[in-house]
Enzyme design. Structure first.
Site, mmCIF file in Angstrom:
data_model
loop_
_atom_site.group_PDB
_atom_site.id
_atom_site.type_symbol
_atom_site.label_atom_id
_atom_site.label_comp_id
_atom_site.label_asym_id
_atom_site.label_seq_id
_atom_site.Cartn_x
_atom_site.Cartn_y
_atom_site.Cartn_z
ATOM 1 N N GLY A 147 0.851 -1.183 0.000
ATOM 2 C CA GLY A 147 0.000 0.000 0.000
ATOM 3 C C GLY A 147 0.884 1.229 0.000
ATOM 4 N N GLY A 148 0.757 2.034 1.056
ATOM 5 C CA GLY A 148 1.537 3.256 1.134
ATOM 6 C C GLY A 148 1.179 4.220 0.013
ATOM 7 N N HIS A 149 -0.123 4.304 -0.260
ATOM 8 C CA HIS A 149 -0.580 5.203 -1.324
ATOM 9 C C HIS A 149 -2.071 5.508 -1.157
ATOM 10 C CE1 HIS A 149 -1.631 1.230 -3.090
ATOM 11 N NE2 HIS A 149 -2.651 1.900 -3.609
ATOM 12 N N ALA A 150 -2.524 6.464 -1.957
ATOM 13 C CA ALA A 150 -3.943 6.799 -2.088
ATOM 14 C C ALA A 150 -4.188 7.083 -3.565
ATOM 15 C CB ALA A 150 -4.297 8.016 -1.241
#
Length: 134
Positions: free
Chosen positions: A51-54
């Protein structure tokens, strides 16, 4: 249906414990968007955080087809929530503009139904850029 908040979605489950089950996801019925892309991730080591995102525009429904997947989310207002996916008939709806970090159990398989085709420009990969975005 409120489309700006991460939340669980129950997907239709048909069958019995003696015969097995099928779970159904349908465009604009129990999925609140038109599905343009489907992908799955697997063999993710337990000690790796993904992840580590939007996303700017992408909406998703995530299902743990097997195993356990933990999502730690944060919206633009700083509201943080943890979601545990451990049932293949429960999805996690992620609207746009939700930061996420993801942890997988051993042999977990993540299935994603996405509202858009892949484009790198849709991603926030830097947390500070995400928080500054209006």
């Amino acid at each position: 249906m409120e489309n700006n908040k991460a939340r669980y979605i129950n997907l239709d489950k048909i069958g019995s414990s003696s015969l097995g089950f099928i779970t159904v996801a349908e465009n604009l019925k129990n999925v609140p968007f038109e599905i343009k892309r489907v992908y799955w991730t697997y063999y993710t080591p337990q000690d790796v955080i993904r992840g580590g995102h939007a996303h700017r525009n992408l909406e998703q429904i995530i299902v743990a087809v097997s195993g356990i997947i933990e999502f730690n989310t944060e919206d633009k207002e700083g509201n943080k929530e943890t979601f545990i996916l451990d049932n293949p008939s429960t999805g996690l709806y992620l609207p746009k503009l939700i930061w996420r970090d993801i942890k997988f159990s051993h042999n977990a398989v993540l299935l994603c139904l996405a509202s858009e085709f892949y484009t790198e420009n849709d991603y926030f990969r830097d947390y500070n850029d995400f928080k500054k975005y209006k």
